[in-house]
Design an enzyme around this catalytic site. Structure first.
Site, PDB file in Angstrom:
ATOM      1  N   CYS A  41       0.639   3.130   9.249  1.00 35.20           N
ATOM      2  CA  CYS A  41       1.375   1.903   8.881  1.00 35.20           C
ATOM      3  C   CYS A  41       0.626   1.061   7.860  1.00 35.20           C
ATOM      4  CB  CYS A  41       1.723   1.102  10.138  1.00 35.20           C
ATOM      5  SG  CYS A  41       0.329   0.351  11.006  1.00 35.20           S
ATOM      6  N   HIS A  90       0.647  -3.378  14.127  1.00 29.91           N
ATOM      7  CA  HIS A  90       1.605  -2.649  13.284  1.00 29.91           C
ATOM      8  C   HIS A  90       2.032  -3.532  12.120  1.00 29.91           C
ATOM      9  CE1 HIS A  90       4.329   0.707  12.540  1.00 29.91           C
ATOM     10  NE2 HIS A  90       5.234  -0.189  12.173  1.00 29.91           N
ATOM     11  N   HIS A 106       8.485   1.083   6.814  1.00 33.41           N
ATOM     12  CA  HIS A 106       7.212   1.238   7.537  1.00 33.41           C
ATOM     13  C   HIS A 106       7.015   2.693   7.943  1.00 33.41           C
ATOM     14  CE1 HIS A 106       8.667   1.079  11.999  1.00 33.41           C
ATOM     15  NE2 HIS A 106       9.635   1.538  11.238  1.00 33.41           N
TER      16      HIS A 106
END
Length: 358
Positions: A273, A321, A333
Site C-alpha cells: 500500500c 493502510h 490502493h
C-alpha cells in the site's frame, strides 16, 4: 526316545478360567474396556471444533490486517537499515582517505628525520667553528631551523589526523552495531509477516472451493468490487486534480491498476500500500517516506470533507493502510495479498486521516 523328545517340545494347553477366577477376569476386562471408552470420549471432547466458514473468513481478514501492520514495520526497518548501511559505507571511505593522508604525513616526517640525522651529527657551535665557509654554514643552519618548524607542523598534523581516524573508526563501529540491530528487526518483522500469511493460507485451505470463492467475492466487494467493475463505475478523469503534480500521481496510480500486491514492494511490477503511494508521487517528482505512519506527516493534514485527487488517505487507528484519493469518495490502493491494485470506496475501512502532499 523320539516320542519323548516330541512330547517335551509340545506346547502346554492353555487352561480357561473357571469359577471365581473366571468372574474376576471378566470384571477386569470390562473395567479396561470402560476405561478405554472413557479415554476415547475425553479425547474427542477436548478436540478443537472445526471453525465455521464465517469464523475462517473473520480470522483470515484479521491475519491479513496483522500482516499489513507488520509489513509497514518491516518497511520502516528496511529504510533505516538501508540508510545505516549507506552511512557506514561513507564512514569507511572517509576512514580510508584519512588513513592514506596519515601515511603520507608519516612518510614526509620520516624524510625530514633522515635529512636532519645526516646533517646534525655535531654541535652547531662546533660546526660553525670548523666550517671553512661560515656564511654557507649559517645559511644551512637557517634552513635546518625552518625544517625543524616544518617537522613540528607535520607532527601536529599527524596527531590531529590520528585523532580524526580514531573518531571515524569509532563512529563506523557504532554504525555496525546499529546496522546489526536493524537487520535483526528486519528478520523479526519478516518472520511475523510470513507467519501471518501462512496461517491465513492454512485457514483458507480448510474451506471448500465454493466457500473460498464466496470469501473472495466478499473480499472484492469490501475492496471495491474488483478492478473491471471499479473502472466501469468510476471512469478515469471524472474528478480534476488541483495541480499538475497531483494529476501525475493520480495518473501513475491508474496505470498501476491490476498489478499484484506484494508486501515490501515499491514497483514497478508490484506494490504494497505505501509502496504504491510512494511510487505514484515519485513519478510526480516528489519524494515520500516509505511507511504509512511517516507518509501521514509528509504534507498538510486535510479533513475528509476537503479531500482532492492526489491526497493520501489513511486507515485504522495504527495508520497501517494508505491509498491515493481520486475523487468521488474513492481511492486507488493495493489492498492485500491476492487482491491487485484497484479502485475502492473510502468507507471500506475505518478512516484515520488524510494528507495533502503538494
Amino acid at each position: 526316545m523320539a516320542a519323548h523328545r516330541k512330547s517335551a517340545h509340545r506346547k502346554p494347553k492353555q487352561r480357561l478360567f473357571t469359577g471365581p477366577a473366571a468372574r474376576t477376569a471378566a470384571t477386569l476386562a470390562l473395567a479396561g474396556a470402560a476405561t478405554a471408552t472413557t479415554a476415547t470420549g475425553a479425547g474427542a471432547a477436548h478436540a478443537e471444533p472445526r471453525p465455521t466458514p464465517a469464523q475462517v473468513k473473520t480470522k483470515v481478514d484479521r491475519l491479513y490486517h496483522d500482516a499489513e501492520v507488520a509489513t509497514e514495520k518491516y518497511n520502516g526497518a528496511k529504510e533505516k537499515a538501508t540508510a545505516t548501511a549507506k552511512a557506514l559505507d561513507a564512514l569507511r571511505d572517509e576512514a580510508a582517505r584519512r588513513t592514506e593522508r596519515l601515511n603520507t604525513s608519516r612518510h614526509d616526517l620520516g624524510s625530514l628525520a633522515t635529512a636532519q640525522y645526516r646533517t646534525g651529527g655535531l654541535d652547531p657551535a662546533v660546526q660553525l667553528a670548523l666550517s671553512s665557509d661560515p656564511d654557507q654554514y649559517l645559511q644551512r643552519a637557517a634552513f635546518l631551523d625552518r625544517a625543524g618548524d616544518r617537522r613540528a607542523t607535520v607532527l601536529n598534523g599527524i596527531r590531529r589526523q590520528l585523532t580524526e581516524v580514531a573518531r571515524v573508526r569509532a563512529r563506523a563501529e557504532e554504525e555496525i552495531g546499529t546496522l546489526t540491530a536493524r537487520q535483526a528487526d528486519l528478520k523479526r518483522h519478516k518472520a511475523r509477516i510470513t507467519g501471518k500469511l501462512a496461517d491465513a493460507r492454512r485457514l483458507l485451505d480448510t474451506l471448500t472451493d465454493a466457500q473460498r470463492a464466496d470469501y473472495e467475492r466478499a473480499a472484492d466487494a469490501r475492496h471495491g468490487g474488483g478492478t473491471s467493475h471499479a473502472d466501469r463505475a468510476f471512469p478515469r478523469g471524472s474528478a480534476v486534480a488541483p495541480n499538475a503534480r497531483a494529476a501525475q500521481a493520480v495518473g501513475f496510480a491508474y496505470g498501476a491498476i491490476g498489478k499484484p500486491y506484494v508486501w515490501g514492494a515499491t514497483g514497478p511490477s508490484s506494490f504494497d500500500c505505501s509502496g504504491l503511494t510512494q511510487a505514484a508521487w515519485r513519478a510526480a517528482g516528489v519524494s515520500l517516506p516509505r511507511t504509512t505512519y511517516t507518509q501521514i506527516n509528509a504534507g498538510q493534514r486535510v479533513s475528509r470533507s476537503e479531500l482532492a485527487p492526489g491526497d493520501l488517505v489513511f486507515f485504522y487507528s495504527g495508520i497501517s493502510h494508505v491509498g491515493l484519493y481520486i475523487g468521488g469518495g474513492r481511492m486507488i490502493h493495493a489492498p492485500r495479498p491476492g487482491a491487485p491494485v484497484r479502485i475502492a470506496p473510502l468507507d471500506e475501512m475505518p478512516f484515520a486521516g488524510a494528507t495533502r502532499v503538494a
